[in-house]
Design a protein around this motif. Structure first.
Motif, short mmCIF file in Angstrom:
data_model
loop_
_atom_site.label_atom_id
_atom_site.label_comp_id
_atom_site.label_asym_id
_atom_site.label_seq_id
_atom_site.Cartn_x
_atom_site.Cartn_y
_atom_site.Cartn_z
N TYR A 111 100.70 48.33 -44.84
CA TYR A 111 99.31 48.09 -44.45
C TYR A 111 99.09 46.60 -44.26
O TYR A 111 99.58 45.78 -45.04
CB TYR A 111 98.36 48.58 -45.54
CG TYR A 111 98.06 50.05 -45.50
CD1 TYR A 111 96.89 50.52 -44.89
CD2 TYR A 111 98.94 50.97 -46.06
CE1 TYR A 111 96.62 51.87 -44.87
CE2 TYR A 111 98.66 52.32 -46.03
CZ TYR A 111 97.50 52.77 -45.44
OH TYR A 111 97.21 54.09 -45.40
N ARG A 168 93.36 46.16 -42.80
CA ARG A 168 93.39 47.62 -42.80
C ARG A 168 93.36 48.15 -44.23
O ARG A 168 92.61 49.09 -44.55
CB ARG A 168 94.66 48.10 -42.07
CG ARG A 168 94.62 49.59 -41.85
CD ARG A 168 95.38 50.04 -40.62
NE ARG A 168 95.72 51.44 -40.82
CZ ARG A 168 96.93 51.87 -41.11
NH1 ARG A 168 97.94 51.01 -41.17
NH2 ARG A 168 97.15 53.15 -41.31
N THR A 204 90.21 50.44 -45.36
CA THR A 204 90.39 51.88 -45.50
C THR A 204 90.73 52.31 -46.92
O THR A 204 90.51 53.46 -47.29
CB THR A 204 91.52 52.38 -44.57
OG1 THR A 204 92.72 51.67 -44.89
CG2 THR A 204 91.17 52.16 -43.12
#
Lengths: 267, 90, 290
Positions: free
Chosen positions: A171, A175, A179
């Protein structure tokens, strides 16, 4: 829940809290002649005329709209800048971190009266005087440090292994943050938004100094009405009751988080 | 910027503060501070001592203005000594 | 938790730094600039050195306001902290009562400060307010807009009404973190209520209490709006606290220089107290971790 003697004390205390608020509400549904005429615990002829005055007169209801707008802008700005900063404070050591944190806190503690004149000059000189954004930015002075403080507490409670696993899984930071991390601290964001709302909503001094007509908040409308025409107690009381309503609604929605937010000990 | 009503003296004053902060930042990256315990009743880092001495200097000046009529530069010299003592042995 | 040393974290802090710098550093610099000059208008200003500081430091009205402020803040703390602890102890630990009490207790905190002033302004009046009416019925001559003592007490009661809930909620959060097993053990040992309070409940509340005291100290030290609405600082100067005095000089008389000098002194007092508290809290936190 067994009823105990101590609950009587609690109920008495809550009565002490509610009595003045009830009295305000009571006055707001009386006519002015009844307010000044006699001392009645319950209104003889309940009337909504005072509320009708406020909701139909733009001078009054625009105050509520203005307040809502700058409070909303302030909450959004505070959260947007405080989230990454709180993450930095909770995860990393960097040059001057502790001093920066302390400096932020002093701004929460500094009396707004100190900053009154410079703010007025600053926002006038950049042409932001009497706009919603000016009040929202001014309230950032105490709300941003507060938001950083509360969020840092919540973020420290999230194990760091989660970050590391996410990075190993490939990741990127934005991000991961958007998320995975933000959903994890949802309740923390809720509590923070609540306190930012609260302190921006209740503040008068800066909001009143930085506005004159277009962005005049309801709290300023109320104090100016008192000094100008003064004695329309019914309408004043109704305006007061209406300022309590948004706060009460917000408390109702976050009631289960409040204790948690206070438990962080960071208000 | 004119509304900020700068004067040469305040400009110099703030430049010094900013330079000091930058200097401390560079010093910190070159040789990181070790927290230590001096005559002050708490463990301090270099930055803490700078803050304590600056705050103390402000109070020394205020006290001087409040309680004496003597020239202010005397207070400044005392404050400088205080700054040096705290930074060195604090 | 061990933190990684990473100076790139500064990039994450930059937005906060800039937004707070704009609203804190630039105004503070301006205040310093004002404090050493006599300003008639932006073009006509003279450097006066430390004259304003000397004037403000020697100003009797400031001394009085400061003493009034300290007495007031101490009274606020002495009443609200014990009362807040007491109320927190009476709160139910589970059931529907928890949410209900939470919402009712938090209500005063969410009322705009000037409305708090308005509420008490109305409530305390002898002719139209329940509180003032009842007190006068009891045969006590009470009038907060005429009698300095009454005004002072009213402002104090208003603050207790407004802010004790904060202490209550903080203490309650501390109390909730005590496992039930502690209470059961205390019961088996036959500990008195006082012993339970002294050795189980108070230590758990300590850290939140320090923060509560800090917040109440700071907020009562800069109280402005509520007394402004209620009494306007009067009668006379009975309820003129520091912020009120500052706003009168700054906005009322537009004396930029003295107001700025006063602001700086005010700020230094706050900074010192804030630093002492912060250091104490942080050291207490470190000791807990060990």
């Amino acid at each position: 829940m067994r009823f105990q003697k101590r609950h009587i004390a609690l109920i008495l205390y809550i009565l002490f809290l509610l009595l003045p608020i009830y009295w305000l509400f009571n006055m707001s549904i009386k006519t002015n002649s009844e307010i000044l005429g006699a001392m009645t615990l319950f209104p003889d002829n309940p009337t909504l005329a005072n509320y009708a005055t406020i909701l139909t007169d733009p001078a009054w209801y625009s105050g509520y709209i203005n307040s809502m707008i700058y409070v909303a802008i302030n909450v959004v700005i505070s959260l947007a800048v405080a989230l990454p900063a709180a993450y930095a404070f909770s995860r990393f050591n960097f040059v001057g971190d502790k001093h920066l944190f302390f400096w932020l806190l002093t701004n929460r503690m500094a009396p707004p009266a100190v900053f009154l004149l410079p703010f007025f000059q600053l926002y006038s000189s950049v042409g932001l005087f009497d706009t919603h954004i000016a009040v929202a930015l001014a309230h950032c002075l105490f709300n941003v440090p507060l938001a950083v403080w509360i969020l840092e507490g919540f973020m420290s409670g999230i194990p760091k292994e989660i970050d590391e696993t996410a990075y190993i899984d490939g990741y990127s930071f934005p991000r991961f943050f958007g998320t995975i991390f933000i959903p994890l601290i949802r309740s923390g964001i809720g509590v923070t938004a609540f306190f930012c709302f609260m302190f921006s909503w209740v503040e008068l001094l800066l909001a009143r100094t930085l506005t004159s007509v277009d962005a005049k908040p309801i709290v300023a409308t109320m104090t100016r009405t008192v000094s100008a025409s003064g004695l329309d107690w019914g309408v004043l009381a109704a305006a007061g009751v209406l300022t309590i309503v948004p706060g009460a609604l917000v408390i109702w929605f976050v009631r289960n988080y409040i204790a948690k937010g206070f438990a962080m000990g960071r208000v | 910027m004119s509304w900020m009503a700068w004067t040469p003296i305040t400009a110099v004053f703030f430049s010094c503060i900013i330079l000091m902060l930058i200097g401390m930042g560079i010093w910190q990256t070159v040789s990181p501070t070790v927290p230590r315990r001096g005559f002050l009743p708490l463990t301090t880092t270099r930055g803490d001592r700078l803050f304590i001495s600056l705050l103390g200097a402000a109070y020394i000046h205020l006290g001087w203005l409040a309680f004496t009529d003597a020239a202010l530069w005397v207070a400044s010299i005392i404050a400088l000594f205080w700054l040096f003592i705290v930074m060195r042995w604090g | 938790m061990n933190k990684i040393t990473n100076n790139k974290a500064w990039f994450l802090v930059l937005p906060v730094f800039f937004i707070v710098a704009i609203s804190a550093i630039i105004p503070l610099m301006t205040v310093v600039n004002y404090s050493v000059q006599d300003i008639f208008d932006p073009q006509t200003r003279f450097f006066v050195g430390t004259e304003w500081f000397e004037q403000v430091l020697g100003d009797r009205r400031l001394h009085d306001a400061l003493i009034r402020q300290i007495v007031y803040t101490m009274s606020v703390l002495l009443i609200e902290v014990p009362l807040g602890i007491a109320v927190a102890l009476t709160l139910p630990r589970k059931g529907w009562g928890v949410s209900a009490s939470m919402v009712l207790l938090a209500l005063p905190l969410l009322i705009p400060w000037n409305v708090v002033g308005t509420i008490w302004q109305i409530f305390g009046r002898a002719d139209i307010g329940l509180g003032g009416y009842v007190i006068n019925m009891l045969g006590i001559d009470y009038n907060y807009s005429q009698n300095p003592m009454d005004a002072w007490v009213t402002v104090l009661v208003m603050d207790v009404w407004h802010w004790t809930s904060l202490i209550v909620l903080l203490c309650y959060a501390g109390l909730r973190s005590i496992p039930d097993a502690y209470y059961q053990a205390a019961k088996i040992d036959g500990a008195s209520n006082w012993a339970v309070f002294r050795f189980i409940q108070l230590p758990k509340m300590q850290s939140v209490l320090v923060i509560g005291v800090l917040l109440r100290f700071m907020d009562s030290f800069m109280i402005y709006t509520e007394p402004f609405v209620l009494t306007g600082g009067g009668p006379g100067t009975a309820t003129t606290f520091l912020s009120q005095f500052l706003v009168t000089i700054a906005v009322g008389q537009f004396d930029l220089g003295p107001a700025a000098a006063f602001s700086l002194i005010y700020f230094l007092i706050i900074l010192l107290v804030c630093w002492v508290f912060y250091t104490v809290v942080m050291n207490a936190g470190k000791r807990e971790e060990q």
